[in-house]
Write a protein that holds these residues in place. Structure first.
Motif, PDB file in Angstrom:
ATOM      1  N   UNK A  43       1.034  -1.223  -0.062  1.00 26.61           N
ATOM      2  CA  UNK A  43      -0.077   0.000   0.009  1.00 26.61           C
ATOM      3  C   UNK A  43       0.926   1.221  -0.066  1.00 26.61           C
ATOM      4  N   UNK A  44       0.520   2.184  -0.823  1.00 28.42           N
ATOM      5  CA  UNK A  44       1.324   3.315  -0.998  1.00 28.42           C
ATOM      6  C   UNK A  44       2.363   3.431  -1.996  1.00 28.42           C
ATOM      7  N   UNK A  45       2.601   2.055  -2.527  1.00 24.93           N
ATOM      8  CA  UNK A  45       3.806   2.059  -3.130  1.00 24.93           C
ATOM      9  C   UNK A  45       3.426   2.529  -4.842  1.00 24.93           C
ATOM     10  N   UNK A  46       3.970   3.642  -5.369  1.00 23.50           N
ATOM     11  CA  UNK A  46       3.608   3.826  -6.580  1.00 23.50           C
ATOM     12  C   UNK A  46       4.694   4.175  -7.408  1.00 23.50           C
ATOM     13  N   UNK A  47       6.060   3.759  -7.014  1.00 22.78           N
ATOM     14  CA  UNK A  47       6.992   3.851  -8.066  1.00 22.78           C
ATOM     15  C   UNK A  47       7.163   2.805  -9.111  1.00 22.78           C
ATOM     16  N   UNK A  48       8.264   2.258  -9.434  1.00 25.46           N
ATOM     17  CA  UNK A  48       8.670   1.340 -10.410  1.00 25.46           C
ATOM     18  C   UNK A  48       9.099   0.080 -10.002  1.00 25.46           C
ATOM     19  N   UNK A  49       8.885  -0.171  -8.990  1.00 26.39           N
ATOM     20  CA  UNK A  49       9.142  -1.621  -8.329  1.00 26.39           C
ATOM     21  C   UNK A  49       8.120  -2.704  -8.872  1.00 26.39           C
ATOM     22  N   UNK A  50       7.857  -3.588  -7.974  1.00 27.77           N
ATOM     23  CA  UNK A  50       7.015  -4.674  -8.020  1.00 27.77           C
ATOM     24  C   UNK A  50       5.629  -4.193  -8.184  1.00 27.77           C
ATOM     25  N   UNK A  51       4.956  -3.748  -8.985  1.00 23.74           N
ATOM     26  CA  UNK A  51       3.753  -2.940  -9.091  1.00 23.74           C
ATOM     27  C   UNK A  51       2.380  -3.785  -9.141  1.00 23.74           C
ATOM     28  N   UNK A  52       2.669  -4.980  -9.822  1.00 24.85           N
ATOM     29  CA  UNK A  52       1.627  -5.737 -10.140  1.00 24.85           C
ATOM     30  C   UNK A  52       0.861  -6.242  -8.994  1.00 24.85           C
ATOM     31  N   UNK A  53      -0.289  -6.040  -8.777  1.00 23.54           N
ATOM     32  CA  UNK A  53      -0.959  -6.641  -7.728  1.00 23.54           C
ATOM     33  C   UNK A  53      -2.028  -7.755  -8.298  1.00 23.54           C
ATOM     34  N   UNK A  54      -1.944  -9.073  -7.731  1.00 24.45           N
ATOM     35  CA  UNK A  54      -2.500 -10.196  -8.267  1.00 24.45           C
ATOM     36  C   UNK A  54      -3.959 -10.151  -7.890  1.00 24.45           C
ATOM     37  N   UNK A  55      -4.359  -9.642  -6.686  1.00 29.64           N
ATOM     38  CA  UNK A  55      -5.800  -9.520  -6.061  1.00 29.64           C
ATOM     39  C   UNK A  55      -6.414  -8.359  -6.396  1.00 29.64           C
ATOM     40  N   UNK A  56      -5.909  -7.650  -7.467  1.00 29.76           N
ATOM     41  CA  UNK A  56      -6.360  -6.086  -7.413  1.00 29.76           C
ATOM     42  C   UNK A  56      -7.927  -5.917  -7.382  1.00 29.76           C
ATOM     43  N   UNK A  57      -8.615  -6.831  -8.043  1.00 28.26           N
ATOM     44  CA  UNK A  57     -10.014  -6.680  -8.300  1.00 28.26           C
ATOM     45  C   UNK A  57     -10.857  -6.485  -6.773  1.00 28.26           C
ATOM     46  N   UNK A  58     -10.388  -7.542  -5.893  1.00 26.00           N
ATOM     47  CA  UNK A  58     -10.857  -7.688  -4.481  1.00 26.00           C
ATOM     48  C   UNK A  58     -10.330  -6.503  -3.818  1.00 26.00           C
ATOM     49  N   UNK A  59      -9.171  -6.018  -3.966  1.00 23.94           N
ATOM     50  CA  UNK A  59      -8.811  -4.834  -3.168  1.00 23.94           C
ATOM     51  C   UNK A  59      -9.457  -3.706  -3.690  1.00 23.94           C
ATOM     52  N   UNK A  60      -9.673  -3.520  -4.730  1.00 20.75           N
ATOM     53  CA  UNK A  60     -10.485  -2.300  -5.191  1.00 20.75           C
ATOM     54  C   UNK A  60     -11.895  -2.478  -4.868  1.00 20.75           C
ATOM     55  N   UNK A  61     -12.414  -3.427  -4.635  1.00 21.26           N
ATOM     56  CA  UNK A  61     -13.778  -3.545  -4.062  1.00 21.26           C
ATOM     57  C   UNK A  61     -13.721  -3.015  -2.436  1.00 21.26           C
ATOM     58  N   UNK A  62     -12.514  -3.399  -1.848  1.00 26.92           N
ATOM     59  CA  UNK A  62     -12.395  -2.890  -0.458  1.00 26.92           C
ATOM     60  C   UNK A  62     -12.306  -1.258  -0.551  1.00 26.92           C
ATOM     61  N   UNK A  63     -11.570  -0.808  -1.417  1.00 25.07           N
ATOM     62  CA  UNK A  63     -11.204   0.525  -1.577  1.00 25.07           C
ATOM     63  C   UNK A  63     -12.529   1.173  -1.847  1.00 25.07           C
ATOM     64  N   UNK A  64     -13.592   0.821  -2.888  1.00 26.82           N
ATOM     65  CA  UNK A  64     -14.899   1.277  -2.933  1.00 26.82           C
ATOM     66  C   UNK A  64     -15.399   1.222  -1.765  1.00 26.82           C
ATOM     67  N   UNK A  65     -15.531   0.364  -0.949  1.00 30.18           N
ATOM     68  CA  UNK A  65     -16.321   0.131   0.382  1.00 30.18           C
ATOM     69  C   UNK A  65     -15.897   1.228   1.129  1.00 30.18           C
ATOM     70  N   UNK A  66     -14.626   1.340   1.630  1.00 35.77           N
ATOM     71  CA  UNK A  66     -14.141   2.137   2.366  1.00 35.77           C
ATOM     72  C   UNK A  66     -14.368   3.768   2.172  1.00 35.77           C
ATOM     73  N   UNK A  67     -14.293   3.958   0.879  1.00 35.52           N
ATOM     74  CA  UNK A  67     -14.563   5.396   0.225  1.00 35.52           C
ATOM     75  C   UNK A  67     -15.912   5.683   0.352  1.00 35.52           C
ATOM     76  N   UNK A  68     -16.937   4.856   0.321  1.00 41.88           N
ATOM     77  CA  UNK A  68     -18.472   5.158   0.485  1.00 41.88           C
ATOM     78  C   UNK A  68     -18.648   5.529   1.865  1.00 41.88           C
ATOM     79  N   UNK A  69     -17.914   4.688   3.011  1.00 46.42           N
ATOM     80  CA  UNK A  69     -18.038   4.708   4.309  1.00 46.42           C
ATOM     81  C   UNK A  69     -17.691   6.150   4.685  1.00 46.42           C
ATOM     82  N   UNK A  70     -16.502   6.703   4.201  1.00 43.46           N
ATOM     83  CA  UNK A  70     -15.567   7.778   4.737  1.00 43.46           C
ATOM     84  C   UNK A  70     -16.015   9.143   3.739  1.00 43.46           C
ATOM     85  N   UNK A  71     -16.376   9.026   2.630  1.00 38.83           N
ATOM     86  CA  UNK A  71     -16.710   9.940   1.945  1.00 38.83           C
ATOM     87  C   UNK A  71     -18.159  10.252   1.433  1.00 38.83           C
TER      88      UNK A  71
END
Length: 663
Positions: free
Chosen positions: A34-62
């Motif tokens: 989390x927070x890593x946005x450089x050019x290192x190991x960027x690929x996230x295997x479970x990106x779809x599930x983590x985006x769902x978590x982001x969408x849920x927390x964004x809805x709760x907080x904002x």
């Protein structure tokens, strides 16, 4: 290609993964990277599930939510219009939704935290994959890495991330590529019981085109036959052409020689079953053998000798190549023909010399056009065509030729637009050509405006041609002002050009240049993703040179170069009424006429119809090609078939394999 499409989707996935990690940082979500946005190991295997978590927390907080993806016309298309169908469409919709989430969170939180705006600072792939076509460069890396069975962890930072994203996208779409099949086959054969079963099912192995194997394929050979030796490989290292796909030619030969030829493998007299079980201990091990095929059945001795010299000189210093490259001999019955090696100062002088030599051979009468071939490594290198100047020279000399193994410039959008415009100027009743002009060269005419033109005055009897309706439309108010102005300019130009052709006030070449400069050179050419830097489309001048050469070819119908305006026959009027044509040639620099314009149009149509790789002749002598032999039994007669095949062949080294020509 499908591979490039997957690579493009994969790079977009990496951008999405960068945004995901920054969103997790903005929302305080603890996650791997989390927070890593450089050019290192960027690929996230479970990106779809983590985006769902982001969408849920964004809805709760904002209080922000994305119920539907962005209203994008491209996303609304049926899934079958996209490569890989519904899965790709689903990913595109998800990317649109996550981009919306990121934009909202950055505006509300990220900017205040002083974070980098990833929309304004996209991933920089250029330094890692240099060249104007980044996706092509990335695919070259991916091919090379996967053919060796390499994993993303074996590569630094961004390169490894791209490889991981490519493999992850394949898995997400439930796809495997050819290298995956080889990799998984090797992994399956690591299990001893599977290997034993496969060896029992396939006790013998024959490998053809051995020089083109990559390391994964070579690993399969070793797994199946190491310690057994019932394998035969047939190959020629001088014919290796798949290095760009990971073929490891010299490695393959060295490995095979060490494992199966120089090593002691197998046992004399041992049964297949005993060898598989490692029994037959009383028999002596034997070495494999290597046999060289030294007789060339296709080439003259002089060509074979030249090949021997090149092979010997380029193999010096390599014990392996010196062992493999044995001298070849030709058939004793083949006549010896001298081989000439030319060196030209530039491509123009090279083309001139080749065309002059072909003309000399044909004038001497010792051969026919079909006995001559021009062979190039490639026919198209991006927008550059190595044989383009030779083709123009053959056109000007009136020598028929056929192009095999590559796309012709005659099929380019600009050439097709030129052909349609010439046809409209020569014949205002040509509705097909007029519609093509509306689609490609008349600006500000969309589908709705085009439909209004087609339906205008449709109730009149007789119904005007499409060009006639264009004339009527510009006098009305059915079109918007800007569309009407564009159409009016087009009609005015066409009428003026037709008058110039009828009056002979301009030469054919001058008239063609007017058409080209006014409309054709501005026609968009599709970009070639394989083209090198600075050559994404054919230069406009290159297209004009081909048109110019076609005009010159009209002077080659018969000797003399007589102007079409001097013909004894009656000229053609603008309605396309054909009079008797004496067969004389056309002087492109003499006064133009409708007859000359019709002949040029016919020449372009003939060449364009022959431009596809169908083995058909591209004839420079259009008059002879159009004029049917009255004695012929028909288009399917043997005489015409023989005539159509009598042309100089322009082809590639790969296409020429196994074929023979005298020159």
């Amino acid at each position: 290609s499908e591979h490039s499409a997957i690579a493009l989707i994969a790079t977009r996935q990496l951008e999405s993964c960068r945004k995901l990690r920054q969103c997790e940082e903005m929302l305080g979500i603890a996650g791997n990277g989390a927070g890593q946005v450089g050019e290192g190991d960027l690929y996230v295997e479970d990106a779809d599930a983590r985006w769902e978590a982001v969408a849920r927390v964004a809805r709760e907080k904002t209080g922000f939510s994305v119920e539907q993806p962005a209203d994008d016309e491209d996303l609304a298309r049926p899934s079958k219009s996209r490569k890989f169908g519904a899965k790709a469409n689903e990913q595109a919709q998800l990317r649109a939704a996550t981009d919306t989430i990121y934009a909202h969170l950055y505006a509300c939180i990220g900017r205040a935290q002083g974070l980098v705006d990833l929309e304004a600072e996209p991933l920089k792939l250029g330094p890692v994959f240099p060249g104007k076509d980044t996706i092509k460069a990335a695919m070259s890396f991916i091919y090379s890495a996967k053919s060796r069975g390499d994993t993303p962890a074996m590569y630094p930072s961004l390169a490894g991330s791209v490889l991981a994203a490519y493999n992850g996208t394949l898995r997400k779409f439930h796809l495997v590529d050819f290298d995956d099949l080889l990799l998984y086959a090797n992994q399956v054969l690591e299990h001893s019981h599977v290997l034993e079963q496969v060896r029992g099912e396939y006790p013998y192995l024959l490998v053809d085109e051995f020089q083109d194997l990559n390391q994964l394929q070579m690993s399969l050979v070793l797994r199946l036959q190491t310690g057994i030796g019932r394998v035969t490989a047939v190959g020629d290292e001088r014919q290796s052409i798949f290095a760009f796909r990971g073929a490891s030619c010299e490695h393959n030969f060295a490995t095979f020689l060490s494992h199966f030829v120089d090593a002691k493998v197998g046992r004399v007299g041992a049964s297949d079953r005993d060898q598989d079980r490692g029994q037959g201990q009383g028999q002596a091990p034997v070495a494999g053998t290597m046999a060289s095929l030294t007789r060339n059945y296709r080439s003259h001795q002089s060509i074979v000798d030249l090949g021997n010299i090149v092979a010997r000189e380029t193999g010096r210093g390599s014990a392996l190549l010196e062992r493999l490259r044995v001298p070849l001999t030709a058939q004793p019955s083949a006549p010896v023909v001298p081989v000439a090696v030319w060196s030209s100062r530039d491509k123009q002088s090279e083309a001139t010399r080749i065309v002059r030599r072909i003309s000399q051979l044909l004038r001497m009468g010792d051969c026919q056009p079909k006995d001559i071939a021009v062979i190039s490594r490639v026919l198209n290198f991006g927008s550059y065509r190595p044989t383009g100047l030779i083709e123009q020279g053959l056109l000007r000399e009136g020598i028929p030729f056929v192009v095999r193994g590559g796309a012709s410039a005659l099929k380019s959008p600009r050439m097709q637009a030129m052909m349609s415009l010439v046809r409209v100027v020569a014949n205002s009743d040509d509705d097909v050509a007029a519609e093509k002009c509306l689609d490609t060269i008349v600006k500000d005419i969309g589908p709705a405006a085009k439909l209004k033109i087609q339906e205008f005055a449709s109730s009149r009897l007789p119904m005007p041609s499409l060009y006639g309706r264009m004339r009527l439309v510009v006098q009305s108010t059915v079109l918007p002002k800007h569309s009407r102005a564009s159409l009016q300019a087009f009609v005015a130009h066409v009428d003026r050009w037709a008058q110039l052709a009828l009056s002979g006030e301009a030469t054919l070449r001058e008239l063609l240049r007017m058409l080209y400069d006014e409309y054709v050179k501005e026609v968009d050419e599709p970009e070639d993703p394989r083209a090198p830097v600075g050559q994404k489309t054919r230069p406009p001048d290159a297209i004009w040179e081909m048109i110019d050469a076609i005009a010159d070819s009209l002077a080659s119908a018969t000797p003399g170069g007589v102007s079409a305006g001097d013909s004894d026959g009656e000229d053609l009027d603008r309605d396309g009424v054909r009079s008797e044509w004496s067969g004389r040639s056309v002087d492109p620099d003499g006064p133009c006429s409708m007859q000359a314009l019709h002949l040029f149009s016919s020449q372009m149509c003939l060449l364009s119809s022959s431009a596809e790789d169908k083995g058909r002749v591209t004839r420079a002598d259009s008059m002879k090609a159009m004029k049917k032999d009255k004695a012929s039994d028909g288009p399917g007669s043997d005489g015409e078939e023989e005539e159509d095949s009598n042309a100089v062949v322009i082809t590639t080294v790969h296409q020429a394999k196994g074929l023979e020509w005298e020159h």
